[in-house]
Design a protein around this motif. Structure first.
Motif, PDB file in Angstrom:
ATOM      1  N   LYS A 101       1.162  28.007  28.703  1.00 49.92           N
ATOM      2  CA  LYS A 101       0.851  29.229  27.947  1.00 49.92           C
ATOM      3  C   LYS A 101       2.116  30.020  27.658  1.00 49.92           C
ATOM      4  CE  LYS A 101      -3.949  29.934  29.405  1.00 49.92           C
ATOM      5  NZ  LYS A 101      -4.906  30.832  30.103  1.00 49.92           N
ATOM      6  N   GLU A 102       2.999  30.120  28.658  1.00 44.25           N
ATOM      7  CA  GLU A 102       4.259  30.834  28.452  1.00 44.25           C
ATOM      8  C   GLU A 102       5.114  30.116  27.421  1.00 44.25           C
ATOM      9  OE1 GLU A 102       6.092  31.165  32.223  1.00 44.25           O
ATOM     10  OE2 GLU A 102       4.566  32.522  33.062  1.00 44.25           O
ATOM     11  N   ALA A 103       5.133  28.748  27.503  1.00 46.40           N
ATOM     12  CA  ALA A 103       5.917  27.994  26.530  1.00 46.40           C
ATOM     13  C   ALA A 103       5.355  28.159  25.129  1.00 46.40           C
ATOM     14  CB  ALA A 103       5.945  26.521  26.922  1.00 46.40           C
ATOM     15  N   ALA A 104       4.024  28.192  25.018  1.00 48.78           N
ATOM     16  CA  ALA A 104       3.404  28.371  23.706  1.00 48.78           C
ATOM     17  C   ALA A 104       3.745  29.746  23.132  1.00 48.78           C
ATOM     18  CB  ALA A 104       1.881  28.192  23.827  1.00 48.78           C
ATOM     19  N   ASP A 105       3.670  30.754  23.965  1.00 49.11           N
ATOM     20  CA  ASP A 105       4.029  32.098  23.494  1.00 49.11           C
ATOM     21  C   ASP A 105       5.485  32.149  23.053  1.00 49.11           C
ATOM     22  OD1 ASP A 105       1.481  32.949  24.017  1.00 49.11           O
ATOM     23  OD2 ASP A 105       1.954  33.722  26.029  1.00 49.11           O
ATOM     24  N   ALA A 106       6.327  31.375  23.781  1.00 52.77           N
ATOM     25  CA  ALA A 106       7.751  31.409  23.467  1.00 52.77           C
ATOM     26  C   ALA A 106       8.055  30.819  22.104  1.00 52.77           C
ATOM     27  CB  ALA A 106       8.535  30.647  24.536  1.00 52.77           C
ATOM     28  N   VAL A 107       7.248  29.847  21.663  1.00 53.05           N
ATOM     29  CA  VAL A 107       7.507  29.230  20.352  1.00 53.05           C
ATOM     30  C   VAL A 107       6.574  29.773  19.288  1.00 53.05           C
ATOM     31  CG1 VAL A 107       8.415  27.133  21.363  1.00 53.05           C
ATOM     32  CG2 VAL A 107       5.965  27.292  20.926  1.00 53.05           C
TER      33      VAL A 107
END
Length: 423
Positions: free
Chosen positions: A315-321
């Protein structure tokens, strides 16, 4: 009442009875003599003498009563003998004969004679034969004779010819012999198996061959079954050893694959973070620290961190991109790692190929069968999707869980995973 006062018919009956008793006691004496020295019929002699005396007395009285002759001395004495005494005497002699005859019978039965020995050997279920050192038969019981006749086709027993035929397989058609230690297993036409054993004996300084034949049909059959079972068990053991080696190889491959997937995830997150930093900017120090860790991971200096929640990290990686990750449904604990791998792969494809901004994961659970469907809002793929790299690794992970994976490209990208969610 004396014999002199008896009627003619009474004297005749008493005389016949005395005569029969004499015959019976005489037969006992002869039988005892024939049976052997220890069983001579001397014991029958005293009662035989009594019966003869009784017979002579009755005969003299009968002659005097029926004929006109002068009485003899014996007749004068006999006519005064009481008729009841004669009857009692004959009854006693009859019972005595029965007792003596029975005793003699028991003695004969209990004594070992050549005939009784032969009868005993013939009644044995096993074959027995004795022969001289030159092969001349001394004694062959009926069982051995039957076995020899069925194997050789001849009624004339020859121990040397028998052994030669078993050694050189020259028995009649349908019979065969196998070497068994110092003996043979003889197979007859009827399917029976005989264990033939031969040994040399010394009897009164003479060499005598003893040949024995045991019916081992059932034991031989069970030994063959045991050999078959042992061969089957040996084959099972070989299969288990091969399976163990294959399992070890599979486990090593799974461990390597799991390590590759974890490294792929960490590298993918680093690439996604780099892309997000290049597009939107961000924390440069955190990005450098992530890439340093990733570089150490590729060099083997670091190990992937499995302690954190993979879904939360994604989820954090998705938000980051700049991608919104939508999770509909509850992920079973057993499948959390597998779903995380699938989310990571779909997230990478959403950013890299579909240029999308939203990734949706719909999870349903029906009777323990979990279905996860992954879709995005990006542009649809151009043609069929080729499974390579991450998708190929994902399929291997799904198949390890005994699940199914389907990929659709029309009208848009859709990845479907079905797998059991039972613990």
């Amino acid at each position: 009442m004396t014999l002199g006062d008896s009627k003619t018919i009474s004297l005749l009956v008493l005389g016949v009875a005395a005569y029969i008793l004499c015959i019976l006691f005489l037969a006992g004496m002869i039988r005892g003599r024939v049976a052997g020295r220890r069983h001579r019929g001397i014991i029958f002699l005293p009662p035989l003498a009594v019966c003869l005396l009784l017979l002579l007395s009755i005969t003299e009285v009968y002659r005097f009563v029926t004929g006109d002759i002068d009485p003899s001395v014996l007749e004068e004495i006999a006519e005064n003998i009481g008729t009841p005494i004669c009857i009692v005497a004959e009854l006693v002699m009859t019972m005595l004969w029965g007792v003596l005859w029975l005793k003699q019978e028991l003695n004969i039965i209990g004594r070992l004679t050549p005939q009784s020995l032969e009868d005993g050997l013939n009644s044995m279920p096993d074959g027995v034969a004795f022969a001289t050192s030159k092969g001349v038969p001394l004694l062959v019981n009926s069982t051995m004779q039957r076995v020899y006749r069925e194997a050789m086709g001849s009624p004339y027993f020859d121990i040397r010819d028998f052994e030669y035929s078993m050694q050189n397989q020259t028995l009649i058609v349908g019979c065969s012999a196998d070497t068994h230690g110092k003996g043979y297993y003889l197979h007859l036409i009827d399917g029976s198996v005989w264990d033939i054993q031969k040994r040399l004996m010394m009897i009164e300084g003479r060499k005598v061959w003893e040949l024995l034949a045991y019916d081992v049909t059932e034991r031989y059959r069970k030994s063959l079954e045991l050999e078959e079972r042992n061969e089957h068990l040996a084959e099972v053991n070989r299969s288990i050893r091969n399976y163990t080696r294959e399992m070890n190889a599979i486990i090593r491959e799974e461990e390597v694959l799991a390590a590759k997937i974890r490294i792929h995830d960490d590298v993918g997150r680093a690439l996604l973070a780099l892309k997000s930093y290049l597009i939107r900017g961000g924390d440069r120090e955190a990005l450098i620290e992530m890439w340093q860790f990733t570089a150490g991971l590729l060099r083997g200096e670091n190990t992937p961190d499995d302690s954190s929640d993979p879904i939360g990290a994604l989820k954090e990686a998705a938000d980051a991109v700049g991608v919104k990750l939508i999770l509909n449904g509850e992920i079973p604990k057993k499948l959390r790692k597998l779903i995380a791998i699938a989310i990571h792969e779909c997230l990478t494809n959403t950013v890299k190929h579909a240029d999308g901004s939203e990734l949706t994961v719909d999870i349903t659970n029906e009777d323990g069968k979990v279905t996860a469907v992954f879709t995005n809002d990006g542009k649809p793929p151009e043609g069929e999707i080729s499974e390579s790299g991450g998708l190929k690794s994902l399929r291997s992970a799904v198949e390890q869980e005994r699940g199914e994976m389907e990929i659709a490209s029309d009208p848009g990208f859709m990845l479907t995973i079905r797998v059991s969610g039972k613990e």
